[in-house]
Scaffold this motif. Structure first.
Motif: not given
Lengths: 461, 461
Positions: A15-21, A159-163
């Motif tokens: 949730k902290t990796q994506v800005s909105e929506g 964001a997913v790849i980063n995790q």
């Protein structure tokens, strides 16, 4: 399943990796084989499993990035479902198990998504790799089918790849389990090999071993005397004395972590001299790369190290002549190793491949090459602690490719085409292990299994 | 593959059964599991196999009914395909093998279909059961996704069923092969059973046996101590002494003909008295139906004969009381056997199920019942010479269903609910064989495998 907290904290980070929506997670459906109800074994989407852990067909999930709310989307089962498929916890109970409070029936999803879009908020989704995902998105958004690929959320993908790229200790335990089952599959296959049998008989041993351990295959079994065909899924050949068997197969655990091992062994109990010579070069390439693994090295450099080892070895046999670095830079070794050195592995055998290889394995300033071999290199960027990768160099004698290049006079100053004749019918050799990148090097996943010529031959005595 | 002539004459017959237009055959694509390139094993569409025999992904075919012309639609392979998947015959060579003269690249198909439609000719297609079929038809015709189900050609469906329902001698040979492998899977499973093992260990033996014979599974393995769940694909239970194992699994041959056998055996080496009593009733139902099989009898009557046998047997145990015919007419036995007696079998384990069960198993004047059990009866109409069917009666004690009916007071004048308690945890018994309807009766497909209590117990000694 991991603990409730594992899933909740993965989502909190996301949730902290994506800005909105809204983040939309498409769980997989059952997949009909020759009619709707005769299904392949169910495989849940890996990203859905990573964040929501629920291993059932017909689910979706939503995260509202701003409010932090989370929903599991699905329908409750009926008495007919109980009769045919057995009793199950309620959706609410399943959601609670992974720390999600809210549930939503499938029929309510369309309104939720369209409402969000018409309020000007983004609906983020990952690249659809199953046709039913495309159909669902079309239905829920009214976007034209042909527009959907362009609407994929790169922000969500990154964001997913980063995790998922960084494996945690509890994931390493599962990967060790997967690789150990995969190792057992290989030991059983090598022991089951015997001249006169058919490939499919050994395939039966391999698949049976995977299922006997409670999981299934991580990918279709490659087991062939025609090892020069890289992804060979034909198993109808007879094992003839004098030939090599290339086996590339691995298990996925009940939690869907994958192992991916390749071994090459003779139909007979011992390798021939020619087989030993090629095998030893591939083994050196495998070991050279493993010794070079550490955070900061690029995987492209690892690939080139493997190519360099192959070139040096084949020069020693007189099949190549000339400057090694020149040949590597030009892509000459692709004649013998026309594939990349390896890939990330995790819940997917090519981990996260559905999210786009270039997002996973490349970065700004590191573009994918168009050369044969390098164009199939799935991973090129700097290695980091927590990455898990396969190391899988090989040498193959592919008659059609040799013929094509020779007819084009390609690299004829380096390649001694006239010396390749004795290798017709050789097949191919590939040796593959799985490694975790650690702070100061790398660590084998799973327990070692036979790998040197002596170790492989000892399995047959 | 059968002879060229087999495929050509099947198509020639088909052309006489449809009045005008183009017949469109959609071959299957590879089916991505957790990403596009990690595929389930390829399964060609059975109707495509029946008329065109080519067992490769990415093909289609067209027949022009009026001109008689036939085309295989597909693309030639590239050198990259050779490297990854091996050399293959050209499309022209593949087409010639099944007696088709013309080929067409995929890119030309859309124009051909749209041209035909705009000339006012029909484009006949079968019900799409894979989402990519729907996407293709949408692309090739511009028909809205939601309209496609209504555009299915019933004329084409009926013509295909009218051929595939009657098995030829060469098909019977393949079915015998499939059932014999399936029988071996059962014998191996029964022998591998031992208290303390897990279900998945026996599943490994079963799947390994199928693949060792060169084919694969005809459908997902059912092997469970919870046999009361009809299509149970969970294999994580421990085999506890005192329980029954229900195994419903079969092989499909390399030519994609299916076997479908069910056996039920004890975890221990011998059945308990209670298990024997229930087993014997199911065995009688199985044998009574087999003895009744002949052309002209309806399969609905066969189903009711099985139900009647179950009712009589359970009356003998005191679990039911009252008039047998009344109970059968009301659907009382559905509490214990909530499924249909069986189905046609051929290339599909539920043969042609994708074409629509009601076209296959019902006819005008014979409507499908809405009663539990009968609503799942896939086949009800008169049997004919050349039909191949499964015969699979069963008795199950499904706690959730018993509880539901008891709470509703359903059929309480017949069902002795208070006597069902000792059967909690019993599981279920099903016994299934495959039969060909002959001129004067029926013939077992495959060689007999152990079936009586004594025969099953003898396997364990």
């Amino acid at each position: 399943m991991f603990s409730t907290n594992t899933y909740a904290s993965r989502r909190n980070k996301l949730k902290t990796q994506v800005s909105e929506g809204l983040l939309l997670f498409l769980g997989n459906e059952e997949s009909g084989m020759n009619y709707t109800d005769n299904t392949y074994h169910f495989r849940q989407d890996s990203t859905f499993l990573y964040y929501f852990g629920l291993d059932k067909a017909g689910l979706a999930a939503i995260i509202d990035v701003e409010s932090g709310e989370e929903w599991i989307v699905g329908d409750e089962i009926t008495i007919d479902d109980v009769i045919w498929a057995g009793p199950q916890p309620t959706l609410q109970e399943q959601a609670a198990r992974v720390g999600v409070v809210k549930t939503l029936p499938k029929s309510a999803l369309e309104a939720k998504i369209k409402g969000s879009l018409s309020a000007g908020r983004s609906v983020h989704f990952l690249p659809p790799y199953r046709p039913e995902h495309t159909l669902k998105i079309n239905h829920w958004t009214d976007w034209a089918l042909s527009d959907i690929p362009q609407k994929v959320s790169v922000e969500f993908v990154r964001a997913v790849i980063n995790q998922r790229s960084y494996k945690t200790d509890e994931e390493i335990i599962e990967l060790n389990r997967a690789v150990n089952i995969s190792g057992q599959m290989h030991v059983n296959a090598i022991r089951a090999t015997q001249a006169g049998k058919y490939e499919y008989e050994v395939v039966g041993t391999v698949h049976g071993t995977a299922r006997s351990e409670g999981g299934d295959l991580a990918y279709p079994i490659i087991l062939s005397v025609d090892g020069q065909t890289l992804h060979n899924h034909y198993h109808g050949n007879r094992l003839e004395s004098g030939r090599l068997v290339l086996g590339d197969f691995g298990a996925e655990t009940a939690m869907h972590y994958a192992g991916d091992i390749t071994r090459t062994w003779p139909v007979d109990k011992t390798f021939t001299q020619q087989q030993k010579e090629i095998y030893q070069i591939v083994l050196e390439a495998n070991i050279n790369v493993i010794n070079a693994l550490r955070p900061g090295i690029t995987y492209l450099d690892c690939h080139n190290l493997a190519w360099r080892t192959v070139v040096e070895g084949l020069k020693g046999l007189g099949l190549l002549e000339g400057d090694t670095d020149e040949m590597v830079a030009l892509g000459v070794p692709a004649l013998f190793m026309p594939h990349g050195l390896g890939h990330m592995i995790g819940m997917d055998v090519h981990d996260m491949e559905n999210l786009g290889e270039n997002y996973i394995g490349y970065r700004d300033g590191l573009e994918r090459s168009k050369l044969l071999g390098l164009k199939s290199l799935r991973m090129a960027k700097e290695l980091e602690t927590g990455f898990v990768l396969t190391i899988e160099p090989g040498i193959y004698f592919i008659p059609e490719l040799i013929q094509l290049w020779e007819s084009q006079g390609k690299f004829q100053e380096y390649i001694q085409y006239d010396k390749l004749n004795p290798y017709r019918g050789f097949g191919g050799v590939r040796i593959e292990d799985n490694y975790l990148i650690t702070k100061d090097g790398a660590q084998l996943i799973g327990d070692p299994i036979p790998k040197t010529i002596a170790e492989i031959e000892a399995l047959r005595s």
